[in-house]
Design a protein around this motif. Sequence first.
Motif, PDB file in Angstrom:
ATOM      1  N   GLY A  62       0.847  -1.186   0.000  1.00  0.00           N
ATOM      2  CA  GLY A  62       0.000   0.000   0.000  1.00  0.00           C
ATOM      3  C   GLY A  62       0.875   1.226   0.000  1.00  0.00           C
ATOM      4  N   LEU A  63       0.270   2.381  -0.166  1.00  0.00           N
ATOM      5  CA  LEU A  63       1.055   3.622  -0.140  1.00  0.00           C
ATOM      6  C   LEU A  63       1.708   3.802   1.215  1.00  0.00           C
ATOM      7  N   GLY A  64       2.913   4.336   1.220  1.00  0.00           N
ATOM      8  CA  GLY A  64       3.624   4.589   2.465  1.00  0.00           C
ATOM      9  C   GLY A  64       4.418   3.389   2.949  1.00  0.00           C
ATOM     10  N   GLN A  65       4.352   2.282   2.234  1.00  0.00           N
ATOM     11  CA  GLN A  65       5.095   1.098   2.631  1.00  0.00           C
ATOM     12  C   GLN A  65       6.098   0.748   1.546  1.00  0.00           C
ATOM     13  N   GLY A  66       7.256   0.314   1.936  1.00  0.00           N
ATOM     14  CA  GLY A  66       8.241  -0.236   1.020  1.00  0.00           C
ATOM     15  C   GLY A  66       8.501   0.554  -0.236  1.00  0.00           C
ATOM     16  N   LEU A  67       8.108  -0.032  -1.350  1.00  0.00           N
ATOM     17  CA  LEU A  67       8.382   0.526  -2.667  1.00  0.00           C
ATOM     18  C   LEU A  67       9.874   0.781  -2.844  1.00  0.00           C
ATOM     19  N   THR A  68      10.648  -0.253  -2.514  1.00  0.00           N
ATOM     20  CA  THR A  68      12.104  -0.120  -2.569  1.00  0.00           C
ATOM     21  C   THR A  68      12.780  -1.159  -3.447  1.00  0.00           C
ATOM     22  N   THR A  69      12.017  -2.027  -4.075  1.00  0.00           N
ATOM     23  CA  THR A  69      12.610  -3.045  -4.943  1.00  0.00           C
ATOM     24  C   THR A  69      12.186  -2.792  -6.382  1.00  0.00           C
ATOM     25  N   ALA A  70      12.914  -3.403  -7.297  1.00  0.00           N
ATOM     26  CA  ALA A  70      12.576  -3.267  -8.717  1.00  0.00           C
ATOM     27  C   ALA A  70      11.146  -3.729  -8.980  1.00  0.00           C
ATOM     28  N   ALA A  71      10.761  -4.855  -8.404  1.00  0.00           N
ATOM     29  CA  ALA A  71       9.405  -5.379  -8.616  1.00  0.00           C
ATOM     30  C   ALA A  71       8.347  -4.396  -8.122  1.00  0.00           C
ATOM     31  N   GLU A  72       8.636  -3.683  -7.064  1.00  0.00           N
ATOM     32  CA  GLU A  72       7.670  -2.746  -6.497  1.00  0.00           C
ATOM     33  C   GLU A  72       7.588  -1.428  -7.258  1.00  0.00           C
ATOM     34  N   VAL A  73       8.708  -0.950  -7.808  1.00  0.00           N
ATOM     35  CA  VAL A  73       8.677   0.354  -8.482  1.00  0.00           C
ATOM     36  C   VAL A  73       8.434   0.274  -9.981  1.00  0.00           C
ATOM     37  N   CYS A  86      14.398   4.041  -5.382  1.00  0.00           N
ATOM     38  CA  CYS A  86      14.707   2.772  -4.733  1.00  0.00           C
ATOM     39  C   CYS A  86      14.279   1.655  -5.680  1.00  0.00           C
ATOM     40  N   GLY A  87      15.155   0.698  -5.886  1.00  0.00           N
ATOM     41  CA  GLY A  87      14.898  -0.359  -6.864  1.00  0.00           C
ATOM     42  C   GLY A  87      15.508  -0.056  -8.222  1.00  0.00           C
ATOM     43  N   VAL A  88      16.093   1.139  -8.349  1.00  0.00           N
ATOM     44  CA  VAL A  88      16.741   1.549  -9.596  1.00  0.00           C
ATOM     45  C   VAL A  88      18.255   1.501  -9.394  1.00  0.00           C
ATOM     46  N   ALA A  89      18.950   0.845 -10.309  1.00  0.00           N
ATOM     47  CA  ALA A  89      20.410   0.738 -10.222  1.00  0.00           C
ATOM     48  C   ALA A  89      21.102   1.918 -10.884  1.00  0.00           C
ATOM     49  N   GLU A  90      20.534   2.405 -12.010  1.00  0.00           N
ATOM     50  CA  GLU A  90      21.200   3.465 -12.761  1.00  0.00           C
ATOM     51  C   GLU A  90      20.192   4.150 -13.679  1.00  0.00           C
ATOM     52  N   VAL A  91      20.432   5.432 -13.910  1.00  0.00           N
ATOM     53  CA  VAL A  91      19.655   6.199 -14.883  1.00  0.00           C
ATOM     54  C   VAL A  91      20.649   6.860 -15.829  1.00  0.00           C
ATOM     55  N   ARG A  92      20.418   6.640 -17.124  1.00  0.00           N
ATOM     56  CA  ARG A  92      21.254   7.270 -18.145  1.00  0.00           C
ATOM     57  C   ARG A  92      20.358   8.143 -19.025  1.00  0.00           C
ATOM     58  N   TYR A  93      20.943   9.216 -19.529  1.00  0.00           N
ATOM     59  CA  TYR A  93      20.175  10.077 -20.419  1.00  0.00           C
ATOM     60  C   TYR A  93      21.095  10.667 -21.483  1.00  0.00           C
ATOM     61  N   THR A 100      14.171   4.030   6.892  1.00  0.00           N
ATOM     62  CA  THR A 100      13.443   5.237   7.267  1.00  0.00           C
ATOM     63  C   THR A 100      11.986   5.107   6.835  1.00  0.00           C
ATOM     64  N   ALA A 101      11.142   5.987   7.330  1.00  0.00           N
ATOM     65  CA  ALA A 101       9.720   5.951   6.988  1.00  0.00           C
ATOM     66  C   ALA A 101       9.470   6.272   5.518  1.00  0.00           C
ATOM     67  N   GLN A 102      10.362   7.041   4.898  1.00  0.00           N
ATOM     68  CA  GLN A 102      10.201   7.421   3.500  1.00  0.00           C
ATOM     69  C   GLN A 102      11.516   7.189   2.749  1.00  0.00           C
ATOM     70  N   PRO A 103      11.776   5.956   2.375  1.00  0.00           N
ATOM     71  CA  PRO A 103      13.056   5.625   1.742  1.00  0.00           C
ATOM     72  C   PRO A 103      13.298   6.327   0.412  1.00  0.00           C
ATOM     73  N   ASN A 104      12.232   6.712  -0.294  1.00  0.00           N
ATOM     74  CA  ASN A 104      12.365   7.388  -1.586  1.00  0.00           C
ATOM     75  C   ASN A 104      12.363   8.915  -1.465  1.00  0.00           C
ATOM     76  N   ALA A 105      12.338   9.444  -0.254  1.00  0.00           N
ATOM     77  CA  ALA A 105      12.294  10.896  -0.077  1.00  0.00           C
ATOM     78  C   ALA A 105      13.494  11.551  -0.761  1.00  0.00           C
ATOM     79  N   VAL A 106      13.254  12.715  -1.340  1.00  0.00           N
ATOM     80  CA  VAL A 106      14.322  13.488  -1.978  1.00  0.00           C
ATOM     81  C   VAL A 106      14.863  14.457  -0.933  1.00  0.00           C
TER      82      VAL A 106
END
Length: 135
Positions: A16-27, A60-67, A86-92
């Motif tokens: 659900g929102l606010g949980q995890g979302l830190t693996t490739a499968a999740e993002v 989170c779940g991303v290894a690299e971004v190229r552009y 942390t509570a928000q692992p994807n926080a900027v």
Amino acid sequence: MFRAVVIAALLVPGMGLGQGLTTAAEVKPIFAATKASWIAVREWEGQDLIYFTQIESWRCGVAEVRYAVNGGAEQVWAMDPCFTGTAQPNAVSADRIPYTVLPLRSVQQVDVVVVFEDGTSDSAHYERAAVLMPG
């Protein structure tokens, strides 16, 4: 766009929102749902800014971004690490600058490749007009 992110997050089993979302499968579902918004271009104070905010928000779940800009050489977009534990692992981070600066009206197209931690990747091509922020 928020609606797409909510739907994508809810498609991940047991997530659900606010949980995890830190693996490739999740993002991956989030990246798929928001592909049109991975980047944005803004004219600001006599320069073109390419924003990577959407990508950074789900890094989170991303290894690299190229552009690559205008068909030029690929560059790696450096990101903060995932703030696991942390509570928000994807926080900027508040001091993070989520854009790169180029000369005014020089950005005509941008190609982006997102490489996920599981070794898979996704890519997108953007024309300036499709990602240009208003005013």
